[in-house]
Design a protein around this motif. Structure first.
Motif, PDB file in Angstrom:
ATOM      1  N   ILE A 384       3.359   5.700  -3.351  1.00 36.47           N
ATOM      2  CA  ILE A 384       2.687   4.557  -2.779  1.00 36.47           C
ATOM      3  C   ILE A 384       1.500   4.923  -2.252  1.00 36.47           C
ATOM      4  CG2 ILE A 384       2.858   2.843  -0.881  1.00 36.47           C
ATOM      5  CD1 ILE A 384       5.867   3.065  -1.154  1.00 36.47           C
ATOM      6  N   GLY A 385       1.383   6.216  -1.538  1.00 35.53           N
ATOM      7  CA  GLY A 385       0.154   6.796  -0.947  1.00 35.53           C
ATOM      8  C   GLY A 385      -1.031   7.067  -1.948  1.00 35.53           C
ATOM      9  N   LYS A 410       2.461  -4.728  -3.345  1.00 35.99           N
ATOM     10  CA  LYS A 410       1.368  -3.619  -2.666  1.00 35.99           C
ATOM     11  C   LYS A 410       1.372  -3.767  -1.022  1.00 35.99           C
ATOM     12  CE  LYS A 410      -1.197  -2.156  -6.553  1.00 35.99           C
ATOM     13  NZ  LYS A 410      -2.608  -2.064  -7.222  1.00 35.99           N
ATOM     14  N   ASP A 414       2.427  -1.034   1.442  1.00 32.71           N
ATOM     15  CA  ASP A 414       1.493  -0.734   2.550  1.00 32.71           C
ATOM     16  C   ASP A 414       2.186  -0.654   3.920  1.00 32.71           C
ATOM     17  OD1 ASP A 414      -0.087   0.208   0.439  1.00 32.71           O
ATOM     18  OD2 ASP A 414      -1.414  -1.563   0.682  1.00 32.71           O
ATOM     19  N   ARG A 418       3.074   2.192   6.634  1.00 32.59           N
ATOM     20  CA  ARG A 418       2.661   2.275   7.917  1.00 32.59           C
ATOM     21  C   ARG A 418       4.011   2.561   8.925  1.00 32.59           C
ATOM     22  NH1 ARG A 418      -0.720  -2.580   9.487  1.00 32.59           N
ATOM     23  NH2 ARG A 418      -0.659  -1.513  11.657  1.00 32.59           N
TER      24      ARG A 418
END
Length: 456
Positions: A384-385, A410, A414, A418
Motif C-alpha cells: 500500500i505504501g 485507495k 490509505d 494511517r
C-alpha cells in the motif's frame, strides 16, 4: 472497573451539568439553534464536508438535551451557557458557508474550515460529558437494586438455575422475564472459562431468538458491561433487551443476530460478493464504533470477529463489549486518547476487507524453505505504501476493478495505513473514528456513483 471508578470520582462535578437549567436559557432555544445548523449545513456552498460533519455532531447534542434537564437539581448555569455560545458560533460559521464571492472566498476558505474543525472539537467535549452523565445515572440505579426479592421460576435450561431472581430492568417492555423463562430451546454458544462467562442462544415461544450471557459470580464484570451497554442505542450495535441479578447470579439478555457468522467468516467464504456490499458493512460498523466513542466508551476489542451480519439483510451489528470501559478522562478533555486501540483494530478490519485475508497471514519464506505467519499489516502495508494496492487486493469482488472502484479502495487503504502507522501512536496524533467514517463515506459514494454510471 478502573476507568469506571475514575468516572464516579468526577460525579460531583459532572452531576452539576445534569441539573443546569438557567431561567433565561431555554432548551427550546438551544434546540432551535441546532435544527438551524443542521438545515443550513446541507445547503452550504462552501466547506460543505466540514459543515455536514459539524451538523452530525450537534444533532447528537439535540438527542442528549432531554437527559441533562433535572429541574430539581441546584447547579451552575455556566456549562449550558457555554454550550449555547459554542452553538451560536457554529451557526454563524455555517451561515457564512452559504454564499460568498469567489475572489474573497479563496482567502477565507481555509480559515473557515479550520474554525469549523475547532468548533466541532468543542461540541465533541460536550458530547462526552453529557454521555458520562447518563452512565453515572445508570451506575447509581444499579447500586440501588434491592436484593432477595422473589421472582418467577428461572428457566432450568439455562444453568446454573438460581432459586430466585430480581428483575432489575426491561428495555421499554420489549421482553419480559416470563418470556425468557418460557424459552423452548436453549443451546450453549460459547463458554469462556477464563472469564467465567457463558453465552446461550434461546428461542422464545413466539419464535424470536435472544442471546443470554451468564456471569458465573463475576459481579465486577457484570456491572462494568451493564454500565457500558445499557446506555447505548444504535441500529448497528447489538441491543441489550433486559437484565437480571439475584441470588449470586447475573444475566444480560441481548438481541440475537440471526445469521451464519461474523464479517471474518463471510470474508473467508467470499460471501461479501461486491465492493459495494463490503463498503456498506465497513461504513455501518465504523459509524457504530464512532457512536460508542461519542458516549465516552472505548470498545476495547474491535475486530471482524465482533461484527455480526444478519442472515437476510446482511446488516452488520457490532458486539463484544465485555472489554469496554468508560473513559472519564476523555469525558473531561473532549478526546478519547485511549480509543487509539479501537482505531487501530478497525484499521486491521479495513485491511481484511480489502485483501480478503485474516489478521494473521501465512507466507512463503525462501530462507526458511517454508511458510511463516506474519501479521496482516506487515503483509499488506508495504504494498500500500509503495502504491501497489493491486498486489494484495482481493480479486473475488471484481477481477478488474473500475477506475472509480480503484479510487475508492485507495481511500480505504490509505486510511487503514494511517490507523496502523507507528507515527499515529502518540496520543492526539492519529486519526479518530470520525476521520475513518468521513473517508469511508467518500469511498462508498464513489462506488455507488460507479454503479449508477453503469446502469445509465
Amino acid at each position: 472497573m478502573g476507568a469506571m471508578d475514575a468516572g464516579l470520582d468526577t460525579a460531583a462535578t459532572v452531576a452539576q451539568l445534569a441539573g443546569t437549567v438557567a431561567s433565561h436559557l431555554s432548551m427550546g432555544n438551544i434546540g432551535g439553534i441546532i435544527k438551524m445548523i443542521v438545515k443550513l449545513a446541507h445547503t452550504a456552498r462552501r466547506n460543505k464536508k466540514e459543515c455536514v460533519q459539524l451538523a452530525e455532531r450537534v444533532g447528537m447534542i439535540l438527542d442528549l438535551l432531554p437527559y441533562v434537564q433535572v429541574p430539581e437539581e441546584k447547579a451552575t448555569r455556566a456549562p449550558l451557557e457555554k454550550l449555547a455560545a459554542t452553538l451560536q458560533e457554529a451557526l454563524e460559521l455555517v451561515k457564512s458557508c452559504q454564499s460568498g464571492g469567489m475572489v474573497g472566498w479563496v482567502f477565507t476558505s481555509n480559515l473557515h474550515a479550520s474554525k469549523l474543525t475547532e468548533v466541532q472539537s468543542k461540541i465533541d467535549s460536550y458530547l462526552l460529558v453529557f454521555n458520562l452523565i447518563s452512565h453515572i445515572a445508570t451506575i447509581a440505579a444499579i447500586d440501588r437494586i434491592p436484593v432477595g426479592k422473589p421472582a418467577p421460576q428461572s428457566p432450568t435450561s439455562v444453568p446454573p438455575p438460581p432459586t430466585a431472581f430480581q428483575q432489575a430492568e426491561a428495555a421499554k417492555g420489549e421482553i419480559t422475564w416470563a418470556e425468557v423463562a418460557a424459552a423452548s430451546t436453549v443451546t450453549v454458544v460459547s463458554n469462556d472459562k477464563a472469564t467465567g462467562t457463558v453465552v446461550y442462544k434461546a428461542r422464545l415461544q413466539d419464535g424470536r431468538h435472544v442471546a443470554i450471557k451468564s456471569f458465573e459470580g463475576d459481579e465486577a464484570a457484570f456491572r462494568a458491561e451493564l454500565a457500558v451497554v445499557s446506555g447505548i442505542r444504535h441500529q448497528h450495535i447489538v441491543r441489550l433487551l433486559c437484565w437480571w441479578e439475584g441470588d449470586g447470579n447475573r444475566l444480560l439478555v441481548y438481541e440475537y443476530v440471526v445469521g451464519d457468522g461474523t464479517l471474518r467468516d463471510h470474508l473467508r467464504r467470499g460471501d461479501c460478493a461486491s465492493w459495494r456490499a463490503r463498503m456498506e458493512v465497513l461504513l455501518a460498523a465504523a459509524r457504530a464504533i464512532e457512536h460508542v466513542h461519542c458516549h465516552a466508551i472505548v470498545h476495547g476489542n474491535v475486530g471482524s470477529s465482533n461484527i455480526l451480519l444478519d442472515e437476510i439483510s446482511r446488516k452488520p451489528c457490532v458486539s463484544g463489549f465485555g472489554a469496554s470501559v468508560v473513559d472519564a478522562v476523555g469525558s473531561r478533555t473532549g478526546r478519547l486518547e485511549s480509543a487509539a486501540g479501537d482505531v487501530r483494530g478497525f484499521g486491521v478490519v479495513m485491511l481484511e476487507v480489502l485483501t480478503g485475508r485474516e489478521p494473521v497471514v501465512s507466507i512463503w519464506k525462501e530462507e526458511k524453505k517454508g511458510e511463516v505467519d506474519v501479521t496482516l499489516e506487515s503483509f499488506a502495508l508495504p504494498s500500500i505504501g509503495a502504491g501497489k494496492l493491486g498486489d494484495v487486493l482481493d480479486r473475488r469482488p471484481a477481477a478488474k476493478p473500475t477506475p472509480r472502484q480503484v479510487k475508492a479502495l485507495k481511500l480505504v487503504a490509505d486510511m487503514a495505513a494511517r490507523c496502523l502507522s507507528p507515527s499515529s501512536s502518540p496520543p492526539g496524533k492519529g486519526p479518530t473514528m470520525l476521520d475513518v467514517v468521513a473517508h469511508l463515506k467518500e469511498a462508498h459514494e464513489l462506488i455507488c456513483s460507479d454503479d449508477t454510471h453503469k446502469l445509465a
